[in-house]
Design an enzyme around this catalytic site. Sequence first.
Site, PDB file in Angstrom:
ATOM      1  N   HIS A 135      -5.052  -2.886   6.652  1.00  0.00           N
ATOM      2  CA  HIS A 135      -4.639  -3.401   5.386  1.00  0.00           C
ATOM      3  C   HIS A 135      -5.868  -4.449   4.711  1.00  0.00           C
ATOM      4  CE1 HIS A 135      -3.546  -5.020   1.261  1.00  0.00           C
ATOM      5  NE2 HIS A 135      -3.581  -6.359   2.090  1.00  0.00           N
ATOM      6  N   ASP A 148       1.167  -1.354  -0.548  1.00  0.00           N
ATOM      7  CA  ASP A 148       0.165  -0.013  -0.285  1.00  0.00           C
ATOM      8  C   ASP A 148       0.613   1.352   0.039  1.00  0.00           C
ATOM      9  OD1 ASP A 148      -2.534  -1.731   0.878  1.00  0.00           O
ATOM     10  OD2 ASP A 148      -1.263  -2.039   2.457  1.00  0.00           O
TER      11      ASP A 148
HETATM   12  P1  NAX Z   1      -2.389 -18.144  -3.479  1.00  0.00           P
HETATM   13  O1  NAX Z   1      -3.943 -18.481  -3.842  1.00  0.00           O
HETATM   14  O2  NAX Z   1      -1.657 -17.626  -5.056  1.00  0.00           O
HETATM   15  O3  NAX Z   1      -1.346 -18.607  -2.681  1.00  0.00           O
HETATM   16  C1  NAX Z   1      -1.306 -19.350  -1.167  1.00  0.00           C
HETATM   17  C2  NAX Z   1      -0.545 -20.766  -1.076  1.00  0.00           C
HETATM   18  O4  NAX Z   1      -0.473 -20.847  -0.171  1.00  0.00           O
HETATM   19  C3  NAX Z   1      -1.079 -21.647  -1.455  1.00  0.00           C
HETATM   20  O5  NAX Z   1       0.098 -22.451  -2.375  1.00  0.00           O
HETATM   21  C4  NAX Z   1      -1.599 -22.637  -0.927  1.00  0.00           C
HETATM   22  O6  NAX Z   1      -1.946 -24.279  -0.901  1.00  0.00           O
HETATM   23  C5  NAX Z   1      -1.703 -22.316   0.198  1.00  0.00           C
HETATM   24  N1  NAX Z   1      -1.854 -22.411   1.305  1.00  0.00           N
HETATM   25  C6  NAX Z   1      -2.691 -22.944   1.912  1.00  0.00           C
HETATM   26  N2  NAX Z   1      -2.803 -22.798   3.213  1.00  0.00           N
HETATM   27  C7  NAX Z   1      -1.670 -23.519   3.275  1.00  0.00           C
HETATM   28  C8  NAX Z   1      -1.118 -22.755   5.114  1.00  0.00           C
HETATM   29  N3  NAX Z   1      -1.613 -23.551   5.907  1.00  0.00           N
HETATM   30  N4  NAX Z   1       0.115 -23.458   6.027  1.00  0.00           N
HETATM   31  C9  NAX Z   1       0.775 -23.354   4.030  1.00  0.00           C
HETATM   32  N5  NAX Z   1       0.260 -22.915   3.144  1.00  0.00           N
HETATM   33  C10 NAX Z   1      -0.451 -22.142   2.598  1.00  0.00           C
HETATM   34  O7  NAX Z   1      -2.382 -16.431  -3.130  1.00  0.00           O
HETATM   35  P2  NAX Z   1      -1.804 -15.048  -3.093  1.00  0.00           P
HETATM   36  O8  NAX Z   1      -1.450 -14.683  -4.160  1.00  0.00           O
HETATM   37  O9  NAX Z   1      -0.154 -16.219  -3.225  1.00  0.00           O
HETATM   38  O10 NAX Z   1      -1.776 -14.660  -2.215  1.00  0.00           O
HETATM   39  C11 NAX Z   1      -1.146 -14.866  -0.839  1.00  0.00           C
HETATM   40  C12 NAX Z   1      -1.861 -14.364   0.360  1.00  0.00           C
HETATM   41  O11 NAX Z   1      -1.146 -13.165   0.161  1.00  0.00           O
HETATM   42  C13 NAX Z   1      -3.901 -13.679   0.532  1.00  0.00           C
HETATM   43  O12 NAX Z   1      -4.195 -14.253   1.282  1.00  0.00           O
HETATM   44  C14 NAX Z   1      -3.816 -12.754  -0.419  1.00  0.00           C
HETATM   45  O13 NAX Z   1      -4.399 -12.181   0.106  1.00  0.00           O
HETATM   46  C15 NAX Z   1      -2.406 -11.860   0.024  1.00  0.00           C
HETATM   47  N6  NAX Z   1      -2.232 -10.444   0.161  1.00  0.00           N
HETATM   48  C16 NAX Z   1      -1.560  -9.373   0.510  1.00  0.00           C
HETATM   49  C17 NAX Z   1      -0.855  -8.682   0.528  1.00  0.00           C
HETATM   50  C18 NAX Z   1      -0.751  -7.686   1.350  1.00  0.00           C
HETATM   51  O14 NAX Z   1      -0.433  -6.184   1.220  1.00  0.00           O
HETATM   52  N7  NAX Z   1      -0.367  -7.886   3.118  1.00  0.00           N
HETATM   53  C19 NAX Z   1      -0.851  -8.302  -0.970  1.00  0.00           C
HETATM   54  C20 NAX Z   1      -1.237  -9.243  -1.586  1.00  0.00           C
HETATM   55  C21 NAX Z   1      -2.005 -10.186  -2.034  1.00  0.00           C
HETATM   56  O15 NAX Z   1      -3.519 -10.243  -2.111  1.00  0.00           O
END
Ligand code: NAX
Length: 324
Positions: A186, A158
Amino acid sequence: MSIKTITITGAAGQIGYQLAFRIASGQLLGQEEKINLKLLEIPAALDALNGVAMELDDCAFPCLETITATDNASVAFQDCDYAFLVGAKPRGPGMERSDLLLGNAEIFSAQGKAINAYANRNIKVLVVGNPANTNALIAMSNAPEISPNSFTAMMRLDHNRALAQLAAKTDAHVTDIKKLTIWGNHSTMQYPDIYHATVNDQKVINLISLDWIKNTFIPSVQQRGAQIIKLRGLSSAASAASAAMDHVRDWVFGTADNNWISMAIPSDGSYGISEGIIYSFPVICTNGSYEIVQALEINEFSEICLKASEAELLEERKAIEHLL
Ligand code: NAX
């Protein structure tokens, strides 16, 4: 030369895939630091994770010592120095916000416990997985033997988005802009605050109309993620990984002189924000720790925005209180 252990959760996901290669190539800690990289995924994503590990091998990175791909949190957090908690449960169709909070609460309480049991006592944790602030609070609360100051959540994307918007508006470079803050959660309730910001040492508020700031700049920073999803069909990934690198790099090596960054950290009551939530403040980092920038003047408009974001975080906290 020492070796640092870095853990990435959700390492087969979009952001994890970007992050793993940047970290392993030495972009986080520099070429002099060797890295043991530990990648955590859920069992269903282990094949994909092993594919990522094979690609990391194929890069022949000089500073990468070992790669561990696992679905076991105790293995992933063993001796961990830096943890990027990216893996989270996405919001599914028809899912209420409270379901999302609870689903993620289970993940982050288990990971907090594993950090407490296995990680280096001086670990630095960055939570990226959403809802990031409250997930960080849960992990922190489940790791009583680790200092609460070790737990942070990511606001840097952000912050960087706001820098880019202001730079474009003022015909400046992002590096010319200083002292910008993203306060709060966030979420779309975050508050991008330009009242102390400068462009080439001139106050932003003397250069740009308040109308543009309130009606264009603030909503466009708050909505940027949604806009990218609309265009790309996927959420921000490379920019999120880049921001995660910036966050931890500044935390470890320090922020630039005469500037600050935005980090979501355990509130200590500064600016009247309740303790017991993870809230984004302007911070300066030195020698591996951060300090909130104090005594900034907060005008009436800012105060309302700070309080609205605080209220949302207190509400989130209520939904998962039994897990703290
Ligand atoms: P993806 O869905 O591509 O990847 C997430 C991965 O986490 C998947 O491979 C899934 O299998 C894995 N996972 C789920 N549960 C798990 C667990 N208990 N232990 C280990 N791995 C696990 O999502 P992606 O685009 O990489 O985003 C990841 C997270 O970042 C999401 O929650 C998203 O909302 C968040 N974000 C946060 C941002 C921030 O500024 N704080 C910005 C970017 C993003 O949107």
